[in-house]
Design an enzyme around this catalytic site. Structure first.
Site, PDB file in Angstrom:
ATOM      1  CE  LYS A  26      46.898  38.349  33.714  1.00 27.35           C
ATOM      2  NZ  LYS A  26      45.774  38.000  35.027  1.00 27.35           N
ATOM      3  NE  ARG A  31      46.859  27.580  36.365  1.00 23.84           N
ATOM      4  CZ  ARG A  31      45.985  28.723  36.148  1.00 23.84           C
ATOM      5  NH1 ARG A  31      46.400  29.997  36.136  1.00 23.84           N
ATOM      6  NH2 ARG A  31      44.648  28.626  36.323  1.00 23.84           N
ATOM      7  CG  ASP A 323      41.083  36.627  30.558  1.00 21.20           C
ATOM      8  OD1 ASP A 323      40.016  36.877  31.206  1.00 21.20           O
ATOM      9  OD2 ASP A 323      42.223  36.173  30.822  1.00 21.20           O
ATOM     10  CE  LYS A 350      36.352  36.811  33.749  1.00 20.67           C
ATOM     11  NZ  LYS A 350      37.175  35.803  34.308  1.00 20.67           N
ATOM     12  NE  ARG A 354      38.166  42.622  31.507  1.00 22.61           N
ATOM     13  CZ  ARG A 354      39.097  41.860  31.887  1.00 22.61           C
ATOM     14  NH1 ARG A 354      39.216  40.558  31.457  1.00 22.61           N
ATOM     15  NH2 ARG A 354      40.222  42.245  32.546  1.00 22.61           N
ATOM     16  NE  ARG A 401      43.058  40.100  30.266  1.00 25.21           N
ATOM     17  CZ  ARG A 401      44.399  39.862  29.911  1.00 25.21           C
ATOM     18  NH1 ARG A 401      44.958  40.348  29.056  1.00 25.21           N
ATOM     19  NH2 ARG A 401      45.060  38.776  30.611  1.00 25.21           N
TER      20      ARG A 401
HETATM   21  C1  S3P Z   1      42.288  32.659  34.792  1.00 26.42           C
HETATM   22  C2  S3P Z   1      41.140  32.174  34.781  1.00 26.42           C
HETATM   23  C3  S3P Z   1      40.228  33.128  34.372  1.00 26.42           C
HETATM   24  C4  S3P Z   1      40.499  34.431  33.405  1.00 26.42           C
HETATM   25  C5  S3P Z   1      41.755  35.120  34.246  1.00 26.42           C
HETATM   26  C6  S3P Z   1      42.938  33.957  34.574  1.00 26.42           C
HETATM   27  C7  S3P Z   1      43.312  31.600  35.530  1.00 26.42           C
HETATM   28  O1  S3P Z   1      39.374  33.587  35.439  1.00 26.42           O
HETATM   29  O2  S3P Z   1      39.678  35.326  33.121  1.00 26.42           O
HETATM   30  O3  S3P Z   1      42.278  36.185  33.622  1.00 26.42           O
HETATM   31  O4  S3P Z   1      44.537  31.889  35.364  1.00 26.42           O
HETATM   32  O5  S3P Z   1      43.108  30.656  35.826  1.00 26.42           O
HETATM   33  P1  S3P Z   1      38.134  32.711  35.622  1.00 26.42           P
HETATM   34  O6  S3P Z   1      38.218  31.738  36.360  1.00 26.42           O
HETATM   35  O7  S3P Z   1      37.218  33.702  36.622  1.00 26.42           O
HETATM   36  O8  S3P Z   1      37.121  32.450  34.620  1.00 26.42           O
END
Ligand code: S3P
Length: 441
Positions: A26, A31, A323, A350, A354, A401
């Protein structure tokens, strides 16, 4: 998402066997779409995750002028060039996706356009102050509720001002927002990370030709991006998502007789923390056919059932499995002895809180645990199945999740686990139930 909740009962499992392939990562998918939309020319992406979160990013990039479409198995993106984003006509609907919101705010911050961001009930509670603060310093302006939550309207700055920013929270989203804003900012924008977080943005920015330096200074990482960048289109193969593989790795570990191979799993060290912790607890997870896909380390994971023992998880590795804690809590609930987790206050912001959501869900299916301010302490059954749902279904709070973790708990229960709403699973892993059925045959 359909308007009616979609409950489902996950029954005690037959062994998980054979070979499966989880969908694309994901984080990398978001990106790839964003950077493709900023390169001039055609970027081609295979293995893109077609979950609702990534589709929200794709829709937003289209609304800002890029072409993003699927042809056969391949996604083709025609970008507008750094600095070329157009002002979107309507609000950008981010659905459930914090990553789309925060990273896109970074992109908009460096463009002289105005955009409004909206989201679902879960996303509208999540803190945006963490990106508003650095992006305001770069010159962007935000209008919205005082608490810094969606809906928010922002005006980007052109030219934006380069900053040096030390991350106050370990967040790859905040780091990436500042780096993406830096792409269209004159001079050098610097992010200092006291704790390393996932580095997909840095890897991919370099792959697209941005000038980016990473310096390791003691425990800190200093990342510098040179502004006024020009991005060259790329051909990208997105590796399988370790955060999706995690549910199957835990399920195969817990259900007796399982021997499952999960192919093509991304094992970037900033993401793969869970597999190490599971091994430390006694899990049998072998890496086969290690290779590189899309600039990321990848392997096939062969997971066989094994009894687990409780452990103490070092909070320093939390970002590399941030996650995966919900499903680790399920593994801990079936382990022998006690598992202690600390330093996890970020889990409270989140898609749901969680810590409290998993504490309530696991307790309601018969697990023994205590919730602390920054973690859970879980006393495992030693391999005996959990009871399963007694009366009411478990509540997932619009959190994919939580839904998938409690599905795994259902496989390791006596009576099965009823989940109140499986719709959120489509945000990150639309084929979850199909793959579960395939592996359980
Ligand atoms: C992500 C960063 C994480 C993660 C999220 C995806 C990313 O979040 O929990 O599912 O793609 O940069 P945080 O930056 O809030 O830690």
């Amino acid at each position: 998402m359909n308007s009616q909740p979609s409950p489902h009962r996950f029954a005690p499992g037959t062994p998980l066997t054979g070979r499966i392939r989880v969908p694309g990562d994901k984080s990398i998918s978001h990106r790839a779409v964003m950077l493709g939309a900023l390169a001039i020319g055609e970027t081609r992406v295979t293995g893109l995750l077609e979950g609702e979160d990534v589709l929200a990013t794709a829709a937003a990039m289209r609304a800002m002028g890029a072409q993003v479409e699927k042809t056969g198995e391949e996604w083709r993106i025609h970008g507008v060039g750094v600095g070329g984003l157009l002002q979107p006509q309507g609000a950008l609907d981010m659905g459930n996706s914090g990553t789309s919101t925060r990273l896109l705010m970074g992109l908009v911050a460096g463009h002289g356009i105005t955009a409004t961001f909206t989201g679902d009930a879960s996303l509208s509670k999540r803190p945006m102050g963490r990106v508003i603060e650095p992006l305001s310093r770069m010159g962007a302006q935000f209008h919205g509720p005082a608490g810094g939550t969606l809906p928010l309207t922002m005006e980007g700055a052109h030219p934006a001002v380069p900053i040096e920013y030390r991350l106050p929270v370990a967040s790859a989203q905040v780091k990436s927002a500042v780096l993406l804003a830096g792409l269209n900012t004159p001079g050098i924008t610097t992010v200092i990370e006291p704790v390393p977080t996932r580095d997909h943005s840095e890897r991919m920015l370099r792959g697209f030709g941005a000038v980016l330096e990473v310096e390791d200074a003691g425990n800190e990482r200093i990342i510098r991006i040179h502004g006024d960048a020009e991005l060259r289109p790329q051909t990208i193969e997105v590796p399988g998502d370790p955060s999706s593989a995690a549910f199957f790795a835990v399920a195969a570990t817990l259900v007796e007789g399982s021997d499952l191979t999960i192919e093509n799993v991304g094992l970037n060290p900033t993401r793969a923390g869970l597999f190490g912790v599971l091994r430390q607890m006694g899990a049998s997870i072998e890496e086969e056919n290690p290779r590189e896909v899309g600039g990321e380390p990848v392997a096939d994971l062969r997971v066989r059932h094994a009894p687990l023992t409780g452990t103490r998880v070092d909070p320093a590795i939390a970002p590399s499995m941030i996650d995966e804690f919900p499903v680790l809590f399920v593994a801990a609930a079936l382990a022998k002895g006690t598992t202690v987790t600390t330093g996890l206050e970020e889990l409270r912001v989140k898609e749901s809180d969680r810590l409290s959501a998993m504490a309530a869900a696991l307790e309601s299916v018969g697990a023994q645990l205590e919730e602390t301010e920054d973690g859970l302490t879980i006393h495992g059954t030693g391999g005996e199945p959990l009871r399963g749902t007694a009366n009411a279904p478990v509540t997932t709070h619009l959190d994919h999740r939580i839904a998938m973790s409690m599905a795994v708990a259902g496989l390791a229960s006596a009576d099965g686990v009823e989940v109140d709403d499986t719709r959120p699973i489509a945000t990150s892993f639309p084929t979850f139930r199909d793959l579960l059925a395939e592996a359980s045959q």
